[in-house]
Design a protein around this motif. Structure first.
Motif, mmCIF file in Angstrom:
data_model
loop_
_atom_site.group_PDB
_atom_site.id
_atom_site.type_symbol
_atom_site.label_atom_id
_atom_site.label_comp_id
_atom_site.label_asym_id
_atom_site.label_seq_id
_atom_site.Cartn_x
_atom_site.Cartn_y
_atom_site.Cartn_z
ATOM 1 N N GLN A 232 22.341 34.649 32.031
ATOM 2 C CA GLN A 232 22.070 36.307 32.146
ATOM 3 C C GLN A 232 22.448 36.581 33.476
ATOM 4 O O GLN A 232 22.692 37.778 34.041
ATOM 5 C CB GLN A 232 20.808 36.355 31.642
ATOM 6 C CG GLN A 232 20.592 36.224 30.363
ATOM 7 C CD GLN A 232 19.140 36.491 29.687
ATOM 8 O OE1 GLN A 232 18.204 36.682 30.657
ATOM 9 N NE2 GLN A 232 19.183 36.760 28.464
ATOM 10 N N SER A 233 21.851 35.899 34.579
ATOM 11 C CA SER A 233 21.973 36.227 35.817
ATOM 12 C C SER A 233 21.860 35.072 36.930
ATOM 13 O O SER A 233 21.480 33.821 36.283
ATOM 14 C CB SER A 233 20.856 37.354 36.096
ATOM 15 O OG SER A 233 19.644 36.594 35.959
ATOM 16 N N ILE A 234 22.271 35.186 38.035
ATOM 17 C CA ILE A 234 22.293 34.172 39.249
ATOM 18 C C ILE A 234 21.636 34.491 40.259
ATOM 19 O O ILE A 234 21.708 35.799 40.547
ATOM 20 C CB ILE A 234 23.475 33.880 39.687
ATOM 21 C CG1 ILE A 234 24.343 33.266 38.362
ATOM 22 C CG2 ILE A 234 23.621 32.692 40.569
ATOM 23 C CD1 ILE A 234 25.951 32.824 38.736
ATOM 24 N N TYR A 235 20.572 34.148 40.678
ATOM 25 C CA TYR A 235 19.747 34.421 41.963
ATOM 26 C C TYR A 235 20.143 33.470 43.157
ATOM 27 O O TYR A 235 20.202 32.090 42.989
ATOM 28 C CB TYR A 235 18.131 34.085 41.564
ATOM 29 C CG TYR A 235 17.427 35.155 40.862
ATOM 30 C CD1 TYR A 235 16.581 36.112 40.964
ATOM 31 C CD2 TYR A 235 17.786 35.015 39.223
ATOM 32 C CE1 TYR A 235 16.047 36.796 40.184
ATOM 33 C CE2 TYR A 235 17.326 35.872 38.287
ATOM 34 C CZ TYR A 235 16.549 36.941 38.906
ATOM 35 O OH TYR A 235 15.792 37.809 38.049
ATOM 36 N N THR B 202 18.864 38.999 42.946
ATOM 37 C CA THR B 202 19.742 38.536 41.806
ATOM 38 C C THR B 202 21.131 39.259 42.462
ATOM 39 O O THR B 202 21.297 40.292 42.831
ATOM 40 C CB THR B 202 19.006 39.488 40.716
ATOM 41 O OG1 THR B 202 17.750 39.293 40.327
ATOM 42 C CG2 THR B 202 20.251 39.623 39.485
ATOM 43 N N LEU B 203 22.047 38.617 42.014
ATOM 44 C CA LEU B 203 23.520 38.943 42.399
ATOM 45 C C LEU B 203 23.879 40.120 41.511
ATOM 46 O O LEU B 203 23.750 40.087 40.232
ATOM 47 C CB LEU B 203 24.343 37.678 42.310
ATOM 48 C CG LEU B 203 23.900 36.422 43.136
ATOM 49 C CD1 LEU B 203 25.147 35.407 43.151
ATOM 50 C CD2 LEU B 203 23.791 36.811 44.626
ATOM 51 N N ALA B 204 24.786 40.917 42.144
ATOM 52 C CA ALA B 204 25.341 42.065 41.172
ATOM 53 C C ALA B 204 26.637 41.708 40.535
ATOM 54 O O ALA B 204 27.767 41.863 40.978
ATOM 55 C CB ALA B 204 25.568 43.171 42.223
ATOM 56 N N ALA C 30 31.962 36.069 38.894
ATOM 57 C CA ALA C 30 30.951 35.222 39.422
ATOM 58 C C ALA C 30 31.005 34.553 40.642
ATOM 59 O O ALA C 30 30.026 34.498 41.431
ATOM 60 C CB ALA C 30 30.083 34.643 38.114
ATOM 61 N N TYR C 31 31.786 33.677 40.775
ATOM 62 C CA TYR C 31 32.150 32.886 41.808
ATOM 63 C C TYR C 31 32.110 33.465 43.250
ATOM 64 O O TYR C 31 31.362 33.252 44.226
ATOM 65 C CB TYR C 31 33.524 31.995 41.708
ATOM 66 C CG TYR C 31 33.546 31.084 42.931
ATOM 67 C CD1 TYR C 31 33.116 29.822 42.771
ATOM 68 C CD2 TYR C 31 34.525 31.261 43.858
ATOM 69 C CE1 TYR C 31 33.344 28.600 43.890
ATOM 70 C CE2 TYR C 31 34.738 30.448 44.956
ATOM 71 C CZ TYR C 31 34.193 29.070 44.911
ATOM 72 O OH TYR C 31 34.604 28.319 45.690
ATOM 73 N N ASP C 32 32.899 34.715 43.548
ATOM 74 C CA ASP C 32 33.056 35.310 44.551
ATOM 75 C C ASP C 32 31.719 35.781 44.960
ATOM 76 O O ASP C 32 31.233 35.554 46.158
ATOM 77 C CB ASP C 32 33.847 36.325 44.686
ATOM 78 C CG ASP C 32 35.464 35.838 44.343
ATOM 79 O OD1 ASP C 32 35.590 34.687 44.696
ATOM 80 O OD2 ASP C 32 36.317 36.630 43.862
ATOM 81 N N SER D 129 29.621 34.377 48.292
ATOM 82 C CA SER D 129 29.196 35.397 49.595
ATOM 83 C C SER D 129 27.860 35.341 49.760
ATOM 84 O O SER D 129 27.404 35.322 51.091
ATOM 85 C CB SER D 129 29.778 36.894 48.996
ATOM 86 O OG SER D 129 31.175 36.795 48.926
ATOM 87 N N ALA D 130 26.920 35.409 48.573
ATOM 88 C CA ALA D 130 25.460 35.369 48.871
ATOM 89 C C ALA D 130 24.938 34.030 49.707
ATOM 90 O O ALA D 130 24.251 33.904 50.659
ATOM 91 C CB ALA D 130 24.929 35.526 47.521
#
Length: 365
Positions: A291-294, A299-301, A330-332, A336-337
């Motif tokens: 659902q999401s990646i932290y 939380t990443l946009a 999702a990778y980029d 970056s984060a």
């Protein structure tokens, strides 16, 4: 070794075994030594005590539990894979096979194999299975009902000249293997009701590899074959479940430190408190709804539709793939984060298309 679809990050689960006693407060807990200090036990006795204690964790509500040793680590600089030891044939012979949740079939190198490695940089002895030297082995013909099980994953092929049921597998890293199916005994120890039943065995169908290509031929991390833990009827999980030996479920814990190892059982670990996530039904692989990646608590946009599951997308749990793969969308933002979070003393750079970070001691991918 499964298909390199976008995959989620595998997280090692540390399992603790605890007993909770409810009472009124204040409460006093009395601890006693399992072995009094004045007593001495042989190493073999201590190992047996630990084995019984381990078996209590591996209770299952349906059938027995088959416990396999786990070796290897996630670190591609050390091993980059997890593997276990099996015993096949009569008399039993040891085979070291990679644990792979991304494929369905167990196969090992055959005595007539072309391109199979003969030594391993993992410091394990490599063996070749010889159906002719095992009196309990038998070949699977094209007319055998068990041959049709391989057709579920479109890997079975039939040689018209000898009516022999064969297979061809192609893995996501470009490596491949082909051979034929045989039936023989798999030897194992079953844990049932807290007791260890030694010298159990069951007939299973598995692949006898006569040709290997790609990374499978490289001796630096060579093993005897691949242990597929997929969902199809040809998997060892399904075969043992159909015989009423184990439930159609397995538990796999990957240790994330340099010591490696972990847990691999056919059956459930039912005592520890484990957080579950549902699998997406009607998928050829073990798909999850990511659902999401932290990153660093944020939380990443990323649009959730990027993680949507379909016949060729979604988040696949694949223990045979060393790295985690993400779609570009999702990778980029993920990279970056991470780049903005790491210490200023870490220098980001690209190596062969991979984002790396240079530190004073080692490279981090």
């Amino acid at each position: 070794m499964g298909p390199l679809f976008p995959a989620g990050i595998l997280i090692a689960v540390v399992v603790f075994h605890a007993t909770v006693v409810l009472s009124s407060f204040p409460a006093t807990l009395h601890l006693e030594r399992g072995v009094p200090a004045s007593h001495k036990l042989k190493l073999s006795q201590l190992k047996e005590r630990d084995r019984v204690r381990h078996s209590r964790m591996l209770q299952s509500s349906g059938g027995g539990v088959v416990d396999f040793p786990v070796q290897g680590t996630f670190d591609p600089f050390l091993v980059g894979l997890y593997y276990t030891r099996l015993q096949l044939g009569s008399p039993p012979r040891d085979f070291y096979v990679q644990i792979d949740t991304g494929s369905d079939v167990l196969w090992v190198s055959c005595s007539s194999c072309n391109g199979c490695p003969v030594s391993s940089g993992l410091h394990i002895p490599l063996n070749f299975f010889d159906p002719g030297s095992s009196p309990t082995a038998s070949l699977i013909s094209c007319s055998d009902q068990r041959c049709s099980l391989g057709l579920q994953s479109s890997d079975s092929v039939c040689a018209a000249q000898n009516n022999q049921c064969g297979y061809t597998f192609q893995y996501g890293d470009g490596s491949g293997t082909s051979g034929y199916y045989v039936s023989d005994l798999l030897h194992f120890d079953t844990i049932l009701g807290g007791s260890v039943m030694n010298n159990s065995s069951a007939p299973i169908v598995f692949g006898c590899s006569t040709l290997q290509t790609g990374d499978l031929t490289k001796p630096d991390r060579a093993v005897d074959g691949i242990f597929g833990f997929g969902q199809q009827d040809m998997s060892v999980i399904s075969q043992l479940a159909s015989q009423g030996i184990t439930p159609r479920v397995f538990s796999h814990c990957l240790k994330g430190d340099d010591s490696g190892g972990g847990i691999l059982v056919l059956g459930e670990i039912v005592e520890p408190n484990i957080v579950y996530t549902p699998l997406v039904p009607a998928q050829p692989h073990y798909n999850l709804n990511l659902q999401s990646i932290y990153v660093n608590g944020q939380t990443l946009a990323i649009d959730p539709s990027v993680f949507a599951t379909s016949s060729n997308q979604g988040t696949i749990i694949d223990s045979g793939t060393t790295l985690a793969y993400l779609t570009e969308a999702a990778y980029d933002p993920f990279i970056s984060a991470i780049t903005s979070t790491v210490s200023p003393s870490v220098s980001p750079y690209l190596s062969k298309g991979n984002q790396c970070y240079l530190t004073s001691s080692r490279f981090i991918f």
